[in-house]
Design an enzyme around this catalytic site. Structure first.
Site, PDB file in Angstrom:
ATOM      1  N   HIS A  87     -25.649 -35.337 -13.180  1.00 43.99           N
ATOM      2  CA  HIS A  87     -25.327 -34.002 -14.126  1.00 43.99           C
ATOM      3  C   HIS A  87     -23.752 -33.565 -13.710  1.00 43.99           C
ATOM      4  CE1 HIS A  87     -29.757 -32.919 -14.983  1.00 43.99           C
ATOM      5  NE2 HIS A  87     -29.614 -34.050 -15.088  1.00 43.99           N
ATOM      6  N   TYR A 123     -30.784 -22.917 -17.099  1.00 42.66           N
ATOM      7  CA  TYR A 123     -31.108 -21.434 -16.222  1.00 42.66           C
ATOM      8  C   TYR A 123     -30.965 -20.491 -17.306  1.00 42.66           C
ATOM      9  CZ  TYR A 123     -30.098 -23.907 -11.817  1.00 42.66           C
ATOM     10  OH  TYR A 123     -30.043 -24.696 -10.660  1.00 42.66           O
ATOM     11  N   PRO A 183     -34.991 -20.767  -4.120  1.00 44.14           N
ATOM     12  CA  PRO A 183     -34.308 -21.939  -4.883  1.00 44.14           C
ATOM     13  C   PRO A 183     -33.480 -21.910  -5.821  1.00 44.14           C
ATOM     14  CG  PRO A 183     -36.744 -21.402  -5.384  1.00 44.14           C
ATOM     15  CD  PRO A 183     -36.378 -20.428  -4.566  1.00 44.14           C
ATOM     16  N   LYS A 231     -30.045 -25.146  -3.161  1.00 44.70           N
ATOM     17  CA  LYS A 231     -29.231 -25.131  -1.720  1.00 44.70           C
ATOM     18  C   LYS A 231     -29.976 -25.507  -0.638  1.00 44.70           C
ATOM     19  CE  LYS A 231     -24.916 -24.050  -2.956  1.00 44.70           C
ATOM     20  NZ  LYS A 231     -25.363 -25.353  -3.854  1.00 44.70           N
ATOM     21  N   TYR A 263     -21.982 -24.189  -6.730  1.00 49.57           N
ATOM     22  CA  TYR A 263     -23.357 -25.054  -6.909  1.00 49.57           C
ATOM     23  C   TYR A 263     -23.285 -26.314  -6.704  1.00 49.57           C
ATOM     24  CZ  TYR A 263     -26.977 -26.346 -10.075  1.00 49.57           C
ATOM     25  OH  TYR A 263     -28.300 -26.851 -10.534  1.00 49.57           O
TER      26      TYR A 263
END
Length: 391
Positions: A72, A201, A293, A297, A385
């Site tokens: 991704h 998200y 979550p 990580k 990220y």
């Protein structure tokens, strides 16, 4: 039984550490309380940072990941029915993430360990770690109905939040930092192709939602729910209806529905145990720290821990210097706290607190607007990220 490094736990941390040590010529024994089938099928994380994927390739465990995993190059933030894509490589000098389930990572590492590595004992329940401060730790464990002892030069607790390793730290040296969140995630696996090709998200007035996937044909989705929610009280139709509301956009995007394979509720907590070393006992992964979550990580932090520890053990073997081992806890904790910060920020950015005021909710939107309009803010998110490098 005697070895150089005794490893408690055959999750990704313990298995990867054993693999790293094997390639460096350092003996280890892995003790796992569950059977192989359980380890290879327990559902956990699914997003691998760039560094995690690179490490798996380097130790020979990346072939299936590269074939079946999903690279991704971005994530999507949704708020106010708007969509904003964060282009990860463009903001980080080429870094990306890979969607590849923790269960698959474990299968790959277990196969390598059983084929090439040292002993991996399933259904071997660690009972206690003793004498860590005396130079030769002793791990007592129960296997095949007998209680045995594994003597080692170093012991490593990769046995998760509820394991025994952390309890071997004397109370006077322990410091614990934690936060419990008033909400949880209702997670479902669905037998339907993902409705978007990258993770989404979503921040919504009704609560957070996440669109993820396990494969091109299986979706993984989450809803923010109150802490203590019983997954069984949510019907399949109620789950899809709520997901549809929270992912709503102003364009023609639609959420695809399909049969639910699994439902579960994940509590949200932040936890750090300091130090991560006592004598010759080291903690790695969830034994030392838990993150909510939201920032993806947990698994990646565990990988960072064992990479740091393996490097220190190899350094000690090659030079006789314990300098890197002595610095292990401080080195890891720098990375851990950055991941805790990011995970907490992502959580509070996207979830609706049960006691939120109108002011709180407007601040959330202001923070999201800042990310969507500022390259500097967007870069900070993308760098975190895709991963903090091990120290």
């Amino acid at each position: 039984m005697r070895t150089t490094v005794g490893i408690i736990g055959a999750g990704p941390a313990g298995l990867l550490l054993a693999r790293l040590l094997h390639r460096a010529g350092i003996e280890s024994v892995v003790l796992e309380s569950r059977d192989r089938a359980y380890v290879e099928h327990r559902q956990r994380a699914g997003v691998l940072e760039q560094g995690t994927a690179d490490v798996l390739r380097a130790v020979g465990a990346g072939e299936r990941m590269d074939r079946e995993g999903l690279r991704h190059d971005g994530i999507e933030l949704r708020f106010e029915r708007r969509r904003h894509r964060v282009d990860l490589p463009a903001l980080t000098g080429g870094r990306s993430v890979t969607v590849y389930a923790q269960t698959e990572v474990c299968k790959d590492l277990i196969a390598l360990q059983l084929k090439e590595g040292g002993p991996l004992l399933f259904e071997a329940q660690a009972l206690a770690v003793r004498d860590a401060e005396r130079g030769r730790p002793r791990i007592s464990f129960r296997h095949q109905g007998r209680e045995e002892v594994l003597e080692c030069d170093y012991a490593v607790g990769c046995d998760g939040f509820w394991g025994v390793a952390r309890s071997a730290f004397p109370a006077e040296v322990r410091r614990v930092y934690e936060r419990t969140y008033p909400y949880a995630w209702l997670g479902v696996l669905a037998d339907v192709a993902p409705s978007h090709d990258e993770l989404v998200y979503a921040r919504h007035e009704r609560g957070f939602a996440l669109l993820s996937m396990r494969s091109p044909s299986v979706s993984r989705l989450y809803l923010q729910v109150p802490a203590g929610t019983d997954a069984g009280r949510w019907s399949e139709r109620e789950i899809w209806d709520e997901l549809e509301r929270r992912f709503e956009t102003g364009d023609d995007w639609r959420l695809a529905r399909g049969p639910l394979i699994q439902k579960s509720v994940t509590p949200m907590r932040s936890f750090v145990h300091e130090p991560m070393r006592h004598g010759r006992l080291f903690l790695a992964g969830d034994a030392a720290h838990i993150v909510p979550p939201s920032g993806a990580k947990g698994l990646n932090l565990a990988v960072g821990d064992v990479v740091t520890l393996a490097r220190a053990l190899v350094h000690e073997k090659e030079t006789g210097s314990a300098g890197l081992l002595d610095a292990y806890s401080a080195t890891c904790l720098r990375r851990v706290w950055q991941a805790e910060r990011f995970s907490c920020e992502m959580t509070t950015l996207l979830h609706r607190p049960p006691d939120a005021t109108a002011f709180d909710l407007r601040l959330q939107l202001a923070r999201l607007e800042r990310i969507a309009s500022s390259r500097a803010a967007e870069t900070d998110l993308a760098e975190a990220y895709t991963g903090f490098p091990p120290g």
